[in-house]
Design a protein around this motif. Structure first.
Motif, PDB file in Angstrom:
ATOM      1  N   SER A  27       0.844  -1.194   0.000  1.00 49.74           N
ATOM      2  CA  SER A  27       0.000   0.000   0.000  1.00 49.74           C
ATOM      3  C   SER A  27       0.880   1.245   0.000  1.00 49.74           C
ATOM      4  O   SER A  27       1.824   1.337   0.775  1.00 49.74           O
ATOM      5  CB  SER A  27      -0.900   0.024   1.234  1.00 49.74           C
ATOM      6  OG  SER A  27      -1.752  -1.070   1.240  1.00 49.74           O
ATOM      7  N   PRO A  28       0.571   2.200  -0.865  1.00 46.62           N
ATOM      8  CA  PRO A  28       1.387   3.410  -0.914  1.00 46.62           C
ATOM      9  C   PRO A  28       1.210   4.255   0.349  1.00 46.62           C
ATOM     10  O   PRO A  28       0.156   4.229   0.983  1.00 46.62           O
ATOM     11  CB  PRO A  28       0.863   4.147  -2.143  1.00 46.62           C
ATOM     12  CG  PRO A  28      -0.519   3.631  -2.344  1.00 46.62           C
ATOM     13  CD  PRO A  28      -0.522   2.229  -1.811  1.00 46.62           C
ATOM     14  N   ILE A  29       2.242   4.972   0.685  1.00 46.89           N
ATOM     15  CA  ILE A  29       2.213   5.859   1.846  1.00 46.89           C
ATOM     16  C   ILE A  29       1.642   7.198   1.405  1.00 46.89           C
ATOM     17  O   ILE A  29       1.987   7.706   0.336  1.00 46.89           O
ATOM     18  CB  ILE A  29       3.636   6.017   2.415  1.00 46.89           C
ATOM     19  CG1 ILE A  29       4.075   4.700   3.030  1.00 46.89           C
ATOM     20  CG2 ILE A  29       3.714   7.147   3.416  1.00 46.89           C
ATOM     21  CD1 ILE A  29       5.480   4.684   3.532  1.00 46.89           C
ATOM     22  N   ASP A  30       0.780   7.762   2.217  1.00 46.87           N
ATOM     23  CA  ASP A  30       0.216   9.078   1.925  1.00 46.87           C
ATOM     24  C   ASP A  30       1.254  10.131   2.299  1.00 46.87           C
ATOM     25  O   ASP A  30       1.390  10.506   3.462  1.00 46.87           O
ATOM     26  CB  ASP A  30      -1.079   9.280   2.708  1.00 46.87           C
ATOM     27  CG  ASP A  30      -1.760  10.599   2.389  1.00 46.87           C
ATOM     28  OD1 ASP A  30      -1.325  11.286   1.430  1.00 46.87           O
ATOM     29  OD2 ASP A  30      -2.723  10.941   3.090  1.00 46.87           O
ATOM     30  N   LYS A  31       1.990  10.593   1.308  1.00 43.22           N
ATOM     31  CA  LYS A  31       3.090  11.533   1.547  1.00 43.22           C
ATOM     32  C   LYS A  31       2.621  12.854   2.144  1.00 43.22           C
ATOM     33  O   LYS A  31       3.404  13.556   2.775  1.00 43.22           O
ATOM     34  CB  LYS A  31       3.845  11.799   0.247  1.00 43.22           C
ATOM     35  CG  LYS A  31       4.608  10.608  -0.271  1.00 43.22           C
ATOM     36  CD  LYS A  31       5.354  10.989  -1.540  1.00 43.22           C
ATOM     37  CE  LYS A  31       6.109   9.833  -2.114  1.00 43.22           C
ATOM     38  NZ  LYS A  31       6.847  10.215  -3.326  1.00 43.22           N
ATOM     39  N   LYS A  32       1.347  13.187   1.959  1.00 45.23           N
ATOM     40  CA  LYS A  32       0.842  14.467   2.466  1.00 45.23           C
ATOM     41  C   LYS A  32       0.862  14.529   3.989  1.00 45.23           C
ATOM     42  O   LYS A  32       0.834  15.605   4.560  1.00 45.23           O
ATOM     43  CB  LYS A  32      -0.573  14.715   1.950  1.00 45.23           C
ATOM     44  CG  LYS A  32      -0.625  14.972   0.455  1.00 45.23           C
ATOM     45  CD  LYS A  32      -2.040  15.232   0.002  1.00 45.23           C
ATOM     46  CE  LYS A  32      -2.652  13.894  -0.345  1.00 45.23           C
ATOM     47  NZ  LYS A  32      -3.980  13.959  -0.908  1.00 45.23           N
ATOM     48  N   GLN A  33       0.918  13.379   4.650  1.00 44.72           N
ATOM     49  CA  GLN A  33       0.941  13.337   6.112  1.00 44.72           C
ATOM     50  C   GLN A  33       2.319  13.664   6.682  1.00 44.72           C
ATOM     51  O   GLN A  33       2.446  13.981   7.852  1.00 44.72           O
ATOM     52  CB  GLN A  33       0.562  11.945   6.610  1.00 44.72           C
ATOM     53  CG  GLN A  33      -0.831  11.524   6.330  1.00 44.72           C
ATOM     54  CD  GLN A  33      -1.080  10.137   6.893  1.00 44.72           C
ATOM     55  OE1 GLN A  33      -0.486   9.737   7.881  1.00 44.72           O
ATOM     56  NE2 GLN A  33      -1.957   9.399   6.256  1.00 44.72           N
ATOM     57  N   TYR A  34       3.344  13.545   5.853  1.00 44.33           N
ATOM     58  CA  TYR A  34       4.718  13.640   6.332  1.00 44.33           C
ATOM     59  C   TYR A  34       5.389  14.940   5.906  1.00 44.33           C
ATOM     60  O   TYR A  34       5.000  15.566   4.926  1.00 44.33           O
ATOM     61  CB  TYR A  34       5.528  12.441   5.822  1.00 44.33           C
ATOM     62  CG  TYR A  34       5.009  11.134   6.362  1.00 44.33           C
ATOM     63  CD1 TYR A  34       5.369  10.699   7.628  1.00 44.33           C
ATOM     64  CD2 TYR A  34       4.135  10.354   5.625  1.00 44.33           C
ATOM     65  CE1 TYR A  34       4.882   9.516   8.142  1.00 44.33           C
ATOM     66  CE2 TYR A  34       3.641   9.164   6.133  1.00 44.33           C
ATOM     67  CZ  TYR A  34       4.018   8.749   7.391  1.00 44.33           C
ATOM     68  OH  TYR A  34       3.530   7.585   7.900  1.00 44.33           O
ATOM     69  N   THR A  36       8.041  17.493   4.365  1.00 50.75           N
ATOM     70  CA  THR A  36       8.905  17.588   3.196  1.00 50.75           C
ATOM     71  C   THR A  36      10.019  18.554   3.548  1.00 50.75           C
ATOM     72  O   THR A  36       9.763  19.632   4.091  1.00 50.75           O
ATOM     73  CB  THR A  36       8.125  18.114   1.973  1.00 50.75           C
ATOM     74  OG1 THR A  36       7.056  17.201   1.689  1.00 50.75           O
ATOM     75  CG2 THR A  36       9.021  18.241   0.762  1.00 50.75           C
ATOM     76  N   VAL A  70      10.364   5.541  -0.090  1.00 54.86           N
ATOM     77  CA  VAL A  70       9.186   6.392  -0.294  1.00 54.86           C
ATOM     78  C   VAL A  70       9.424   7.434  -1.385  1.00 54.86           C
ATOM     79  O   VAL A  70       8.537   7.726  -2.181  1.00 54.86           O
ATOM     80  CB  VAL A  70       8.762   7.058   1.034  1.00 54.86           C
ATOM     81  CG1 VAL A  70       7.723   8.137   0.812  1.00 54.86           C
ATOM     82  CG2 VAL A  70       8.240   6.003   1.998  1.00 54.86           C
TER      83      VAL A  70
END
Length: 101
Positions: A27-34, A36, A70
């Protein structure tokens, strides 16, 4: 006949478990939670791992592997100006670690 049916049933259940595990693991990780971060000259993944260590709770090796995977980086070398997602939640209101081990 009953043995064959039982073997088929067991095999089907095991196959289903493997497939569910594979789908969950990929399952892909929701990058918006992390967070940058923009890489500065001289930054390394090891240095970023140490800098953000209290916020992510991973070993430096786990941090580096997470960032490389990621961000789909070709290697662990960073380029100044590059933006990468790191395993630190943008909002840590509950005080939990960003990545569960």
């Amino acid at each position: 006949m009953k043995k064959t049916l039982l073997h088929y049933l067991i095999f089907s259940c095991l196959l289903a478990l493997v497939l569910v595990g594979f789908v969950y693991a990929s399952s892909p990780i929701d990058k918006k939670q992390y967070m940058t971060v923009t890489v500065a000259s001289g930054d390394t993944l090891w240095g970023l791992a140490k800098q953000y260590e209290p916020a992510h709770g991973l070993s430096p090796d786990e941090f580096i592997r997470w960032v490389v995977d990621v961000n789909r980086l070709p290697s662990s070398r960073l380029t100044a100006g590059e933006q990468i997602v790191i395993p630190v939640l943008k909002s840590k209101q509950d005080g939990s670690l960003a990545v569960k081990r």
